[in-house]
Design a protein around this motif. Structure first.
Motif, PDB file in Angstrom:
ATOM      1  N   ASP A  80     105.848  75.338  86.208  1.00  0.00           N
ATOM      2  CA  ASP A  80     106.603  75.332  87.469  1.00  0.00           C
ATOM      3  C   ASP A  80     105.734  75.615  88.689  1.00  0.00           C
ATOM      4  O   ASP A  80     106.008  75.110  89.783  1.00  0.00           O
ATOM      5  N   ASN A  81     104.706  76.454  88.516  1.00  0.00           N
ATOM      6  CA  ASN A  81     103.914  76.883  89.670  1.00  0.00           C
ATOM      7  C   ASN A  81     102.444  77.071  89.287  1.00  0.00           C
ATOM      8  O   ASN A  81     101.912  78.187  89.322  1.00  0.00           O
ATOM      9  N   PRO A  82     101.763  75.970  88.927  1.00  0.00           N
ATOM     10  CA  PRO A  82     100.355  76.097  88.520  1.00  0.00           C
ATOM     11  C   PRO A  82      99.451  76.643  89.625  1.00  0.00           C
ATOM     12  O   PRO A  82      98.446  77.297  89.343  1.00  0.00           O
ATOM     13  N   ASP A  83      99.824  76.387  90.885  1.00  0.00           N
ATOM     14  CA  ASP A  83      98.991  76.877  91.993  1.00  0.00           C
ATOM     15  C   ASP A  83      98.969  78.404  92.042  1.00  0.00           C
ATOM     16  O   ASP A  83      97.959  79.003  92.441  1.00  0.00           O
ATOM     17  N   LEU A  84     100.075  79.039  91.655  1.00  0.00           N
ATOM     18  CA  LEU A  84     100.107  80.499  91.613  1.00  0.00           C
ATOM     19  C   LEU A  84      99.100  81.032  90.601  1.00  0.00           C
ATOM     20  O   LEU A  84      98.393  82.015  90.863  1.00  0.00           O
ATOM     21  N   VAL A  85      99.010  80.364  89.459  1.00  0.00           N
ATOM     22  CA  VAL A  85      98.061  80.786  88.425  1.00  0.00           C
ATOM     23  C   VAL A  85      96.631  80.524  88.887  1.00  0.00           C
ATOM     24  O   VAL A  85      95.728  81.342  88.666  1.00  0.00           O
ATOM     25  N   ARG A  86      96.411  79.384  89.555  1.00  0.00           N
ATOM     26  CA  ARG A  86      95.068  79.097  90.082  1.00  0.00           C
ATOM     27  C   ARG A  86      94.653  80.131  91.124  1.00  0.00           C
ATOM     28  O   ARG A  86      93.510  80.597  91.141  1.00  0.00           O
ATOM     29  N   THR A  87      95.583  80.494  91.995  1.00  0.00           N
ATOM     30  CA  THR A  87      95.291  81.496  93.024  1.00  0.00           C
ATOM     31  C   THR A  87      94.929  82.836  92.391  1.00  0.00           C
ATOM     32  O   THR A  87      94.017  83.539  92.857  1.00  0.00           O
ATOM     33  N   SER A  88      95.644  83.198  91.320  1.00  0.00           N
ATOM     34  CA  SER A  88      95.347  84.432  90.597  1.00  0.00           C
ATOM     35  C   SER A  88      93.947  84.382  90.009  1.00  0.00           C
ATOM     36  O   SER A  88      93.185  85.359  90.087  1.00  0.00           O
ATOM     37  N   GLN A  89      93.584  83.242  89.433  1.00  0.00           N
ATOM     38  CA  GLN A  89      92.239  83.091  88.871  1.00  0.00           C
ATOM     39  C   GLN A  89      91.169  83.265  89.943  1.00  0.00           C
ATOM     40  O   GLN A  89      90.156  83.937  89.723  1.00  0.00           O
ATOM     41  N   LEU A  90      91.392  82.657  91.092  1.00  0.00           N
ATOM     42  CA  LEU A  90      90.420  82.770  92.186  1.00  0.00           C
ATOM     43  C   LEU A  90      90.296  84.212  92.658  1.00  0.00           C
ATOM     44  O   LEU A  90      89.190  84.694  92.935  1.00  0.00           O
ATOM     45  N   ALA A  91      91.428  84.920  92.767  1.00  0.00           N
ATOM     46  CA  ALA A  91      91.401  86.315  93.206  1.00  0.00           C
ATOM     47  C   ALA A  91      90.636  87.185  92.217  1.00  0.00           C
ATOM     48  O   ALA A  91      89.967  88.147  92.606  1.00  0.00           O
ATOM     49  N   ARG A  92      90.714  86.838  90.937  1.00  0.00           N
ATOM     50  CA  ARG A  92      89.999  87.592  89.897  1.00  0.00           C
ATOM     51  C   ARG A  92      88.514  87.218  89.826  1.00  0.00           C
ATOM     52  O   ARG A  92      87.739  87.886  89.154  1.00  0.00           O
ATOM     53  N   GLY A  93      88.142  86.121  90.455  1.00  0.00           N
ATOM     54  CA  GLY A  93      86.782  85.614  90.282  1.00  0.00           C
ATOM     55  C   GLY A  93      86.642  84.857  88.989  1.00  0.00           C
ATOM     56  O   GLY A  93      85.527  84.666  88.478  1.00  0.00           O
ATOM     57  N   ALA A  94      87.760  84.395  88.428  1.00  0.00           N
ATOM     58  CA  ALA A  94      87.770  83.637  87.183  1.00  0.00           C
ATOM     59  C   ALA A  94      87.849  82.147  87.498  1.00  0.00           C
ATOM     60  O   ALA A  94      88.007  81.740  88.650  1.00  0.00           O
ATOM     61  N   GLN A  95      87.777  81.315  86.462  1.00  0.00           N
ATOM     62  CA  GLN A  95      87.695  79.881  86.662  1.00  0.00           C
ATOM     63  C   GLN A  95      89.081  79.245  86.792  1.00  0.00           C
ATOM     64  O   GLN A  95      89.852  79.240  85.827  1.00  0.00           O
ATOM     65  N   VAL A 119      93.012  76.649  84.208  1.00  0.00           N
ATOM     66  CA  VAL A 119      94.438  76.370  84.402  1.00  0.00           C
ATOM     67  C   VAL A 119      94.716  74.894  84.147  1.00  0.00           C
ATOM     68  O   VAL A 119      95.687  74.529  83.471  1.00  0.00           O
ATOM     69  N   ASP A 120      93.860  74.026  84.687  1.00  0.00           N
ATOM     70  CA  ASP A 120      94.024  72.585  84.474  1.00  0.00           C
ATOM     71  C   ASP A 120      93.871  72.236  82.995  1.00  0.00           C
ATOM     72  O   ASP A 120      94.620  71.404  82.468  1.00  0.00           O
ATOM     73  N   GLU A 121      92.916  72.896  82.339  1.00  0.00           N
ATOM     74  CA  GLU A 121      92.714  72.649  80.907  1.00  0.00           C
ATOM     75  C   GLU A 121      93.957  73.040  80.106  1.00  0.00           C
ATOM     76  O   GLU A 121      94.403  72.302  79.216  1.00  0.00           O
ATOM     77  N   LEU A 122      94.525  74.197  80.455  1.00  0.00           N
ATOM     78  CA  LEU A 122      95.722  74.642  79.747  1.00  0.00           C
ATOM     79  C   LEU A 122      96.893  73.704  80.019  1.00  0.00           C
ATOM     80  O   LEU A 122      97.674  73.392  79.112  1.00  0.00           O
ATOM     81  N   GLN A 123      97.030  73.226  81.247  1.00  0.00           N
ATOM     82  CA  GLN A 123      98.082  72.260  81.568  1.00  0.00           C
ATOM     83  C   GLN A 123      97.957  71.006  80.709  1.00  0.00           C
ATOM     84  O   GLN A 123      98.950  70.522  80.147  1.00  0.00           O
ATOM     85  N   ASP A 124      96.741  70.481  80.625  1.00  0.00           N
ATOM     86  CA  ASP A 124      96.517  69.258  79.842  1.00  0.00           C
ATOM     87  C   ASP A 124      96.844  69.483  78.366  1.00  0.00           C
ATOM     88  O   ASP A 124      97.471  68.628  77.721  1.00  0.00           O
ATOM     89  N   LEU A 125      96.436  70.625  77.845  1.00  0.00           N
ATOM     90  CA  LEU A 125      96.691  70.914  76.431  1.00  0.00           C
ATOM     91  C   LEU A 125      98.173  71.155  76.169  1.00  0.00           C
ATOM     92  O   LEU A 125      98.672  70.852  75.078  1.00  0.00           O
ATOM     93  N   ASP A 126      98.875  71.692  77.159  1.00  0.00           N
ATOM     94  CA  ASP A 126     100.319  71.882  77.026  1.00  0.00           C
ATOM     95  C   ASP A 126     101.009  70.527  76.898  1.00  0.00           C
ATOM     96  O   ASP A 126     101.901  70.337  76.059  1.00  0.00           O
ATOM     97  N   VAL A 127     100.587  69.567  77.736  1.00  0.00           N
ATOM     98  CA  VAL A 127     101.146  68.213  77.660  1.00  0.00           C
ATOM     99  C   VAL A 127     100.809  67.570  76.325  1.00  0.00           C
ATOM    100  O   VAL A 127     101.663  66.955  75.668  1.00  0.00           O
ATOM    101  N   ASN A 180      96.235  87.739  82.795  1.00  0.00           N
ATOM    102  CA  ASN A 180      97.547  87.886  83.408  1.00  0.00           C
ATOM    103  C   ASN A 180      97.499  87.490  84.890  1.00  0.00           C
ATOM    104  O   ASN A 180      96.476  87.654  85.557  1.00  0.00           O
ATOM    105  N   VAL A 181      98.602  86.973  85.364  1.00  0.00           N
ATOM    106  CA  VAL A 181      98.708  86.611  86.781  1.00  0.00           C
ATOM    107  C   VAL A 181      98.879  87.890  87.596  1.00  0.00           C
ATOM    108  O   VAL A 181      99.746  88.716  87.298  1.00  0.00           O
ATOM    109  N   ILE A 182      98.040  88.063  88.597  1.00  0.00           N
ATOM    110  CA  ILE A 182      98.054  89.313  89.370  1.00  0.00           C
ATOM    111  C   ILE A 182      99.360  89.448  90.158  1.00  0.00           C
ATOM    112  O   ILE A 182      99.999  88.455  90.499  1.00  0.00           O
TER     113      ILE A 182
END
Length: 419
Positions: free
Chosen positions: A9-24, A28-36, A104-106
């Motif tokens: 529903d909100n992949p951008d929220l997860v991406r933003t969390s990753q960026l805030a953590r300094g993570a990749q 998130v895109d990889e997990l989205q593709d694998l979910d599909v 986890n999403v911050i």
């Protein structure tokens, strides 16, 4: 693990969390593709199984002459089902691996790394003295309370003996913590300190923190670094009753950490050691109650620090310094006079539904439907507190004043005197 519905529903929220953590964010895109891919594999396998089931009914109605040919077709269809089921299993395994790679999403944590915390409040003024300040290691030696030399002789670097009043002081502190936990509705627990791999993995400690964990290969068991681990798994694979409110535990245990990567840091005394004792608060609650429960845990920790009569501050830990499971974490740091700095004494984390989803811990909502619970944890007292107690309450002659709240647990002693 994070909720896959949030990812969809909100992949951008997860991406933003990753960026805030300094993570990749690419994870998130990889997990989205694998979910599909996984969902497509499930649809394909389900469709082929349905086709196989329908075809089986055709064989049952076939004539004797038709049957051999149909059986051959059935074998080919079975092979296709096997192939699609194998693809489904492979897609599921790939999805799980990618799912576990996302922390986890911050939740409102400040962005940045270790030095980007936000100070929420300072309580008390840093302690000052009109005599030369001793550090806790020197004070502990004067009192006959801490013996790191023999600790190293017996077990190696970063081990120690607490003896005499040192052992009494730790027991007093931890007993006070349990008494306060009981007064605030916590159920005390003494959990096992050796756990199975699925327990350690379920709480998020076998990812980026695996180098910190002691492993016993012969038994495939892990020594815990906090009683959070066994208590989190206490209700794994269960539906718990949260109708009356959060379920709260206070675990007393020894804890073990390899301190990998800390070579040369805090080598003197007992600030950074391989083994220590701790009382850990742990809470299961509904997700909507987690933020308020987090504030309650901080308040309990501050109450204990107030009883220790030591100055401290509370910080909002930055996203890049959070553990994998934590959406937000508050640390309470005590003033350490010999270092002229604040050092962490307590930490409390809101893990939202991250751990419970891994451990399959649920509760029933108002409609009776199972939902994933939230988990939180927080330190109520630990061995490191001895550092702050000894240094902040030291006196010119080497003696140490005992905080009033600890005196009933110390046989009425009001101060510790050099031996």
């Amino acid at each position: 693990m994070i909720d896959l519905r949030l990812l969809r529903d909100n992949p951008d929220l997860v991406r933003t969390s990753q960026l805030a953590r300094g993570a990749q964010p690419a994870l998130v895109d990889e997990l989205q593709d694998l979910d599909v891919t996984r969902r497509a594999a499930i649809v394909a396998a389900d469709a082929k199984r349905a086709e196989q089931k329908a075809f089986g009914r055709t064989i049952g109605k076939a004539s004797k002459e038709e049957r051999p040919g149909l059986l051959e077709q059935g074998k080919a269809l079975a092979a296709q089902v096997d192939e699609l089921e194998a693809a489904e299993k492979a897609a599921e395994a790939a999805l799980v691996a990618a799912h576990k790679a996302i922390p986890n999403v911050i939740a409102d944590a400040p962005p940045g790394g270790e030095d980007d915390f936000v100070v929420l409040r300072e309580v008390g003024r840093p302690t000052t003295f009109d005599f030369p300040v001793r550090d806790h290691a020197e004070i502990g030696e004067l009192l006959g309370a801490i013996d790191t030399v023999r600790g190293a002789k017996v077990s190696g670097a970063r081990f120690y003996f607490l003896r005499g009043v040192g052992a009494q002081l730790q027991l007093a502190m931890l007993n006070l913590a349990i008494s306060r936990a009981l007064a605030n509705g916590f159920t005390p627990m003494i959990p096992p300190v050796l756990v199975k791999p699925e327990t350690m993995d379920g709480t998020g400690y076998l990812g980026e923190h695996s180098s910190e964990v002691y492993h016993l290969p012969a038994d495939d068991l892990y020594l815990v670094g906090t009683s959070e681990v066994p208590i989190a798994a206490y209700h794994s694979q269960e539906i718990i009753d949260l109708a009356a409110g959060p379920v709260r535990y206070a675990g007393w245990s020894s804890c073990f950490r390899r301190e990998a990567g800390s070579y040369g840091k805090d080598t003197k005394g007992i600030i950074r050691v391989h083994q220590f004792d701790k009382v850990e608060m742990f809470v299961f609650c509904k997700p909507e109650d987690a933020a308020a429960e987090h504030e309650r845990l901080v308040a309990f920790e501050e109450e204990m620090l107030g009883l220790m009569e030591i100055p401290y501050r509370v910080i909002d830990v930055a996203a890049g310094d959070l553990g994998v499971s934590a959406a937000r974490k508050f640390d309470s740091e005590a003033w350490v006079p010999s270092q002229q700095a604040y050092r962490e004494l307590t930490s409390t984390s809101n893990c939202t539904t991250f751990q419970a989803r891994r451990l399959n811990i649920r509760y029933r909502d108002e409609d009776g439907k199972p939902q994933t619970a939230a988990t939180l944890n927080g330190t109520l007292a630990t061995t490191r507190w001895i550092v702050a107690i000894l240094e902040n309450h030291q006196q010119a002659d080497g003696s140490v004043r005992i905080p009033a709240a600890l005196q009933p647990f110390m046989g009425g002693l009001t101060e510790l005197t050099p031996v």
